[in-house]
Design a protein around this motif. Sequence first.
Motif, PDB file in Angstrom:
ATOM      1  N   TRP A  34     -48.471  22.390  15.173  1.00  0.00           N
ATOM      2  CA  TRP A  34     -47.656  22.814  13.688  1.00  0.00           C
ATOM      3  C   TRP A  34     -47.823  21.383  12.714  1.00  0.00           C
ATOM      4  O   TRP A  34     -47.250  20.455  13.614  1.00  0.00           O
ATOM      5  N   TYR A  35     -47.941  21.447  11.533  1.00  0.00           N
ATOM      6  CA  TYR A  35     -47.956  20.514  10.773  1.00  0.00           C
ATOM      7  C   TYR A  35     -47.178  20.974   9.500  1.00  0.00           C
ATOM      8  O   TYR A  35     -47.129  22.089   9.299  1.00  0.00           O
ATOM      9  N   ARG A  36     -46.778  19.911   8.595  1.00  0.00           N
ATOM     10  CA  ARG A  36     -46.390  20.294   7.523  1.00  0.00           C
ATOM     11  C   ARG A  36     -46.800  19.364   6.304  1.00  0.00           C
ATOM     12  O   ARG A  36     -46.972  18.332   6.522  1.00  0.00           O
ATOM     13  N   GLN A  85     -35.416  20.347   0.393  1.00  0.00           N
ATOM     14  CA  GLN A  85     -36.482  19.550   1.086  1.00  0.00           C
ATOM     15  C   GLN A  85     -37.321  19.901   2.295  1.00  0.00           C
ATOM     16  O   GLN A  85     -38.283  19.401   2.629  1.00  0.00           O
ATOM     17  N   ASP A  86     -37.024  21.423   2.693  1.00  0.00           N
ATOM     18  CA  ASP A  86     -37.882  21.957   3.343  1.00  0.00           C
ATOM     19  C   ASP A  86     -39.158  22.463   2.848  1.00  0.00           C
ATOM     20  O   ASP A  86     -39.891  23.104   3.519  1.00  0.00           O
ATOM     21  N   SER A  87     -39.057  22.678   1.406  1.00  0.00           N
ATOM     22  CA  SER A  87     -40.160  23.354   0.878  1.00  0.00           C
ATOM     23  C   SER A  87     -41.535  22.503   0.971  1.00  0.00           C
ATOM     24  O   SER A  87     -41.334  21.208   1.016  1.00  0.00           O
ATOM     25  N   ALA A  88     -42.473  23.256   1.436  1.00  0.00           N
ATOM     26  CA  ALA A  88     -43.770  22.388   1.915  1.00  0.00           C
ATOM     27  C   ALA A  88     -44.758  23.605   2.315  1.00  0.00           C
ATOM     28  O   ALA A  88     -44.204  24.699   2.337  1.00  0.00           O
ATOM     29  N   VAL A  89     -46.001  23.271   2.483  1.00  0.00           N
ATOM     30  CA  VAL A  89     -46.728  24.280   3.162  1.00  0.00           C
ATOM     31  C   VAL A  89     -46.803  24.127   4.575  1.00  0.00           C
ATOM     32  O   VAL A  89     -46.991  22.809   5.151  1.00  0.00           O
TER      33      VAL A  89
END
Lengths: 114, 110
Positions: A34-36, A85-89
């Motif tokens: 898993w990556y962000r 701040q958790d917003s990401a792909v």
Amino acid sequence: NAGVIQTPRHKVTGKGQEATLWCEPISGHSAVFWYRQTIVQGLEFLTYFRNQAPIDDSGMPKERFSAQMPNQSHSTLKIQSTQPQDSAVYLCASSLGDSQNTLYFGAGTRLSVL
Amino acid sequence: GDQVEQSPSALSLHEGTDSALRCNFTTTMRSVQWFRQNSRGSLISLFYLASGTKENGRLKSAFDSKERRYSTLHIRDAQLEDSGTYFCAAASSSFSKLVFGQGTSLSVVP
């Protein structure tokens, strides 16, 4: 071969809600990563399983984030009490798990926390 | 921790020209993988190298086999469809995570 499948493709949550992201690795692959990805931080490693066992979770925020791999066909990433701040792909990848370790990525889940 | 420094951060090429991207590693790495991310966000694997060079069409990648501290990706006869963001990622051991560079945003123009 459908490749790595991630669902949902997009998820919108309100601040403080829980988000669960799903990943189905390529059949026969024994390693799941898993990556962000964000504009500011780029591609950040979160965690990695091999043969369903957690191997390295050094990138996981210690609070609120957890990952499981209950069987060889799927892994989940759960974020409790989501924050903006958790917003990401969030990207999932799988590999054969041998020494070559070539990674194949899914299309990602775009998480937006309002 | 291990760091991957990728350069340039952005690049504009005219169709038909050649160029090279580079990744430097702050420590000895065992392997490197190159990806292209398209406009939809999909990361497509281009090459995996544990040593030497690999070539696929107009793309060629090399991994410094001696000190294992850098890798390059050469693009020959650039085409419009080569546009995208290119990432390198390296692993310090056989079964360790990949650490990504910050990417090179490539724009190929007519």
